[in-house]
Design an enzyme around this catalytic site. Structure first.
Site, PDB file in Angstrom:
ATOM      1  N   LYS A  11       0.836  -1.214   0.000  1.00 43.18           N
ATOM      2  CA  LYS A  11       0.000   0.000   0.000  1.00 43.18           C
ATOM      3  C   LYS A  11       0.864   1.253   0.000  1.00 43.18           C
ATOM      4  O   LYS A  11       0.670   2.153  -0.817  1.00 43.18           O
ATOM      5  CB  LYS A  11      -0.909   0.014   1.241  1.00 43.18           C
ATOM      6  CG  LYS A  11      -1.601   1.350   1.467  1.00 43.18           C
ATOM      7  CD  LYS A  11      -2.507   1.328   2.681  1.00 43.18           C
ATOM      8  CE  LYS A  11      -1.848   1.686   3.974  1.00 43.18           C
ATOM      9  NZ  LYS A  11      -1.650   3.117   4.235  1.00 43.18           N
ATOM     10  N   ASN A  12       1.808   1.316   0.930  1.00 41.81           N
ATOM     11  CA  ASN A  12       2.558   2.563   1.077  1.00 41.81           C
ATOM     12  C   ASN A  12       3.502   2.813  -0.100  1.00 41.81           C
ATOM     13  O   ASN A  12       3.749   3.956  -0.459  1.00 41.81           O
ATOM     14  CB  ASN A  12       3.306   2.579   2.411  1.00 41.81           C
ATOM     15  CG  ASN A  12       2.340   2.753   3.582  1.00 41.81           C
ATOM     16  OD1 ASN A  12       1.183   3.135   3.387  1.00 41.81           O
ATOM     17  ND2 ASN A  12       2.795   2.457   4.792  1.00 41.81           N
ATOM     18  N   CYS A  67      -4.887   8.041   9.380  1.00 42.95           N
ATOM     19  CA  CYS A  67      -5.099   7.520  10.735  1.00 42.95           C
ATOM     20  C   CYS A  67      -4.665   8.553  11.772  1.00 42.95           C
ATOM     21  O   CYS A  67      -3.727   9.308  11.549  1.00 42.95           O
ATOM     22  CB  CYS A  67      -4.295   6.241  10.935  1.00 42.95           C
ATOM     23  SG  CYS A  67      -4.781   4.902   9.833  1.00 42.95           S
ATOM     24  N   ARG A 122       0.496  14.807  13.410  1.00 46.14           N
ATOM     25  CA  ARG A 122       1.179  14.298  12.213  1.00 46.14           C
ATOM     26  C   ARG A 122       1.652  15.498  11.399  1.00 46.14           C
ATOM     27  O   ARG A 122       1.077  15.855  10.375  1.00 46.14           O
ATOM     28  CB  ARG A 122       0.259  13.388  11.405  1.00 46.14           C
ATOM     29  CG  ARG A 122      -0.135  12.147  12.174  1.00 46.14           C
ATOM     30  CD  ARG A 122      -0.824  11.107  11.318  1.00 46.14           C
ATOM     31  NE  ARG A 122       0.096  10.409  10.451  1.00 46.14           N
ATOM     32  CZ  ARG A 122      -0.239   9.332   9.743  1.00 46.14           C
ATOM     33  NH1 ARG A 122      -1.443   8.848   9.799  1.00 46.14           N
ATOM     34  NH2 ARG A 122       0.655   8.742   8.962  1.00 46.14           N
ATOM     35  N   ASP A 162       3.769   0.067  12.276  1.00 45.96           N
ATOM     36  CA  ASP A 162       2.509  -0.381  11.682  1.00 45.96           C
ATOM     37  C   ASP A 162       2.179  -1.843  12.024  1.00 45.96           C
ATOM     38  O   ASP A 162       1.114  -2.331  11.663  1.00 45.96           O
ATOM     39  CB  ASP A 162       2.521  -0.169  10.163  1.00 45.96           C
ATOM     40  CG  ASP A 162       2.385   1.311   9.808  1.00 45.96           C
ATOM     41  OD1 ASP A 162       2.149   2.135  10.710  1.00 45.96           O
ATOM     42  OD2 ASP A 162       2.527   1.648   8.613  1.00 45.96           O
ATOM     43  N   ARG A 191      -9.325  -0.129   4.067  1.00 52.03           N
ATOM     44  CA  ARG A 191      -8.454   0.883   3.461  1.00 52.03           C
ATOM     45  C   ARG A 191      -7.108   0.273   3.077  1.00 52.03           C
ATOM     46  O   ARG A 191      -6.439   0.770   2.185  1.00 52.03           O
ATOM     47  CB  ARG A 191      -8.186   2.009   4.466  1.00 52.03           C
ATOM     48  CG  ARG A 191      -9.308   3.008   4.600  1.00 52.03           C
ATOM     49  CD  ARG A 191      -8.863   4.166   5.462  1.00 52.03           C
ATOM     50  NE  ARG A 191      -7.464   4.460   5.186  1.00 52.03           N
ATOM     51  CZ  ARG A 191      -6.563   4.813   6.098  1.00 52.03           C
ATOM     52  NH1 ARG A 191      -6.909   4.933   7.350  1.00 52.03           N
ATOM     53  NH2 ARG A 191      -5.316   5.054   5.760  1.00 52.03           N
TER      54      ARG A 191
HETATM   55  C1  UD1 Z   1       4.381   6.529   7.009  1.00 54.10           C
HETATM   56  C2  UD1 Z   1       3.337   5.458   6.803  1.00 54.10           C
HETATM   57  C3  UD1 Z   1       2.706   5.085   8.139  1.00 54.10           C
HETATM   58  C4  UD1 Z   1       3.777   4.694   9.146  1.00 54.10           C
HETATM   59  C5  UD1 Z   1       4.884   5.742   9.232  1.00 54.10           C
HETATM   60  C6  UD1 Z   1       6.060   5.311  10.091  1.00 54.10           C
HETATM   61  C7  UD1 Z   1       2.539   5.985   4.568  1.00 54.10           C
HETATM   62  C8  UD1 Z   1       1.431   6.521   3.738  1.00 54.10           C
HETATM   63  N1  UD1 Z   1       2.324   5.978   5.895  1.00 54.10           N
HETATM   64  O1  UD1 Z   1       3.700   7.651   7.543  1.00 54.10           O
HETATM   65  O2  UD1 Z   1       1.816   3.999   7.917  1.00 54.10           O
HETATM   66  O3  UD1 Z   1       3.209   4.530  10.428  1.00 54.10           O
HETATM   67  O4  UD1 Z   1       5.385   6.039   7.911  1.00 54.10           O
HETATM   68  O5  UD1 Z   1       6.616   4.123   9.590  1.00 54.10           O
HETATM   69  O6  UD1 Z   1       3.563   5.552   4.075  1.00 54.10           O
HETATM   70  N2  UD1 Z   1       7.421  13.846  11.594  1.00 54.10           N
HETATM   71  C9  UD1 Z   1       7.727  15.152  11.913  1.00 54.10           C
HETATM   72  N3  UD1 Z   1       7.678  16.076  10.902  1.00 54.10           N
HETATM   73  C10 UD1 Z   1       7.361  15.742   9.613  1.00 54.10           C
HETATM   74  C11 UD1 Z   1       7.056  14.411   9.309  1.00 54.10           C
HETATM   75  C12 UD1 Z   1       7.090  13.474  10.328  1.00 54.10           C
HETATM   76  O7  UD1 Z   1       8.023  15.477  13.047  1.00 54.10           O
HETATM   77  O8  UD1 Z   1       7.341  16.639   8.762  1.00 54.10           O
HETATM   78  C13 UD1 Z   1       7.448  12.832  12.681  1.00 54.10           C
HETATM   79  C14 UD1 Z   1       6.072  12.231  12.929  1.00 54.10           C
HETATM   80  O9  UD1 Z   1       5.330  12.985  13.841  1.00 54.10           O
HETATM   81  C15 UD1 Z   1       6.416  10.843  13.460  1.00 54.10           C
HETATM   82  C16 UD1 Z   1       7.731  10.507  12.739  1.00 54.10           C
HETATM   83  O10 UD1 Z   1       8.223  11.731  12.214  1.00 54.10           O
HETATM   84  O11 UD1 Z   1       6.674  10.913  14.840  1.00 54.10           O
HETATM   85  C17 UD1 Z   1       7.598   9.515  11.602  1.00 54.10           C
HETATM   86  O12 UD1 Z   1       6.639   9.976  10.673  1.00 54.10           O
HETATM   87  P1  UD1 Z   1       6.728   9.627   9.120  1.00 54.10           P
HETATM   88  O13 UD1 Z   1       7.800   8.602   8.903  1.00 54.10           O
HETATM   89  O14 UD1 Z   1       6.795  10.892   8.361  1.00 54.10           O
HETATM   90  O15 UD1 Z   1       5.322   8.947   8.851  1.00 54.10           O
HETATM   91  P2  UD1 Z   1       4.399   9.078   7.575  1.00 54.10           P
HETATM   92  O16 UD1 Z   1       5.264   9.200   6.351  1.00 54.10           O
HETATM   93  O17 UD1 Z   1       3.319  10.075   7.799  1.00 54.10           O
END
Ligand code: UD1
Length: 420
Positions: free
Chosen positions: A23-24, A118, A123, A310, A401
């Site tokens: 999915k991702n 989610c 986020r 996840d 989803r």
């Molecule tokens: C992706 C996955 C999600 C998974 C996550 C961590 C997708 C669509 N989703 O989410 O299922 O749980 O990776 O493996 O691929 N952060 C910041 N600033 C930012 C971005 C992130 O502080 O600009 C922090 C977040 O709050 C979190 C951490 O970084 O604590 C990791 O987030 P991130 O790896 O970005 O997750 P997603 O890409 O949203």
């Protein structure tokens, strides 16, 4: 459309289950297909709600999508005629935020309605924005939830991510493939789907080196020749969910069409808990010796190659029936234990304190539980499969989803589950 699953627990899962495309990875690759200067063929696409929504968004923006088979499409972005993705649909899924990088790369400007997904607490996307700014993006506005970024010239630059972020790594990569010169992302995330998005873009003519390590170097190109096919990798989290369910039910289940290397963080832990795990070239068999009971273990979620966040809810569900006291530390998301009260309603013995959950093995009893998000929902089904009696899981939309043919796959390996 079904909104509820009814599960009778204690049936061992046995046989083989085919793992679908990731999915991702698919979310990133569809956005990447928008950046390319011609049509591409994407294979092993999972037919799940999140992907369906992202494809609908791309179609609304003008992309032409033709289904070539059950799981493959021909994606043509040459008819896209806007840089604004601001319909309500955009905010329904987290993955739509990849259109930020894709449009910034393609048009040097983008407007996007802030994405949903989610709820695990805050986020933020500050790191994505910081990366775009380093590449020359400015005029950042945030009005009515719409983010707009413009770059006069998009120039390669060094970017340091102070938190390892999957989304920021992919988004910056999507913009940088079309920037002038070289972009270096330091402290990049290393998840398998980052490598997959990079491989897709390289197949279409981009020059990305180092994906899968913490330094990714991208040499921008003004034009990405396309018309090639690309096959998406298997879904690490779907595979992990079935492996956990096999252990939960004292089953004997072979997950086919996966990449065993991607499963190592889970495989090692299931072995520590007393399961037998046999790796094939592209399959993994999980079983328990007859009469064997799982032992508790301790977990800490980390970016890849650490234990995936996840799989945290499904693993916590497994710990609820293991002998002894297990610990789960959630170090990626600030608030990803909200589902635990549902497990407690089933008799689970769990005490949480901030990002730590301490789980004492117990017997689960079926009741009605709520699928509060995608992986929490999968954890409810995992618990239901291991519980005495009947478990009713509500809000299963959240699960669908992200899991292709979930009920069909479970029925085929012996689960007693029906939709209502
Ligand atoms: C992706 C996955 C999600 C998974 C996550 C961590 C997708 C669509 N989703 O989410 O299922 O749980 O990776 O493996 O691929 N952060 C910041 N600033 C930012 C971005 C992130 O502080 O600009 C922090 C977040 O709050 C979190 C951490 O970084 O604590 C990791 O987030 P991130 O790896 O970005 O997750 P997603 O890409 O949203």
């Amino acid at each position: 459309m079904a909104n509820t699953y009814i599960i009778k627990g204690k049936n061992p899962l046995q046989g083989e289950v085919q793992i679908s495309g990731s999915k991702n990875a698919a979310l990133g690759i569809i956005a990447a297909a928008m950046v390319v200067d011609g049509p591409s063929v994407i294979e092993n696409l999972p037919k799940i709600k999140d992907i369906k929504i992202l494809l609908e968004i791309c179609q609304e923006l003008g992309a032409k999508i033709e289904w070539l088979s059950e799981n493959s499409i021909r994606f043509d972005p040459t008819t896209v005629n806007t840089y604004q993705a601001i319909s309500k649909k955009v905010s329904k899924i987290r993955g739509s935020y990849y259109l930020l990088g894709a449009f910034l790369g393609k048009y040097h400007k983008v407007s996007l309605l802030m994405p949903g997904g989610c709820d695990f607490g805050a986020r933020p996307i500050d790191l994505h924005i910081k990366g775009f700014q380093a590449l020359g993006g400015d005029e950042l506005k945030d009005e009515d939830g719409v983010i707009s970024i413009k770059a006069g010239r998009l120039r390669g630059a060094g970017v340091f991510l102070d938190t390892v972020s999957v989304g920021a790594t992919i988004n910056i990569m999507l913009a940088a493939v079309k920037a002038e010169g070289i972009t270096v992302i330091n402290n990049a995330a290393k998840e398998p789907h980052i490598v997959d998005v990079a491989n897709f873009l390289n197949t279409m003519g981009a020059n990305i080196r180092g994906a899968g390590t913490d330094v990714i170097k991208i040499t921008g190109k003004p034009y990405l020749a396309a018309n090639r096919s690309y096959t998406i990798i298997p879904d690490q989290i779907e595979a992990g969910t079935y492996m956990i369910m096999a252990a939960m039910t004292n089953g004997d289940l072979t997950c086919k069409n996966l990449i065993p290397k991607h499963m190592e963080p889970l495989t090692a832990k299931l072995i520590e808990m007393g399961a037998i795990v046999e790796e094939g070239a592209d399959s993994i068999r999980v079983m328990l010796m007859p009469g064997e009971k799982l032992k508790a273990a301790s977990f800490k979620t980390m970016p890849y190659p650490g234990f995936p966040t996840d799989l945290q809810p499904q693993t916590t569900a497994l710990l609820t029936v293991a002998n002894g006291t297990g610990r789960m530390i959630e170090s990626v998301w600030e608030n990803r234990f909200q589902y635990i009260k549902e497990l407690q309603a089933m008799g689970a013995n769990i005490v949480t304190s901030g990002r730590l959950a301490v789980v004492q093995g117990a017997e689960l009893q079926g009741t009605t539980v709520f699928a509060r998000d995608l992986r929490a929902g999968a954890a409810m089904v995992t618990a239901g499969l291991g519980a005495e009696g009947e478990t009713i899981v509500t809000n299963v939309y959240a699960i669908e989803r992200g899991y292709e043919d979930f009920v069909e796959k479970l029925l085929a390996v012996g689960a007693d589950i029906r939709e209502e």
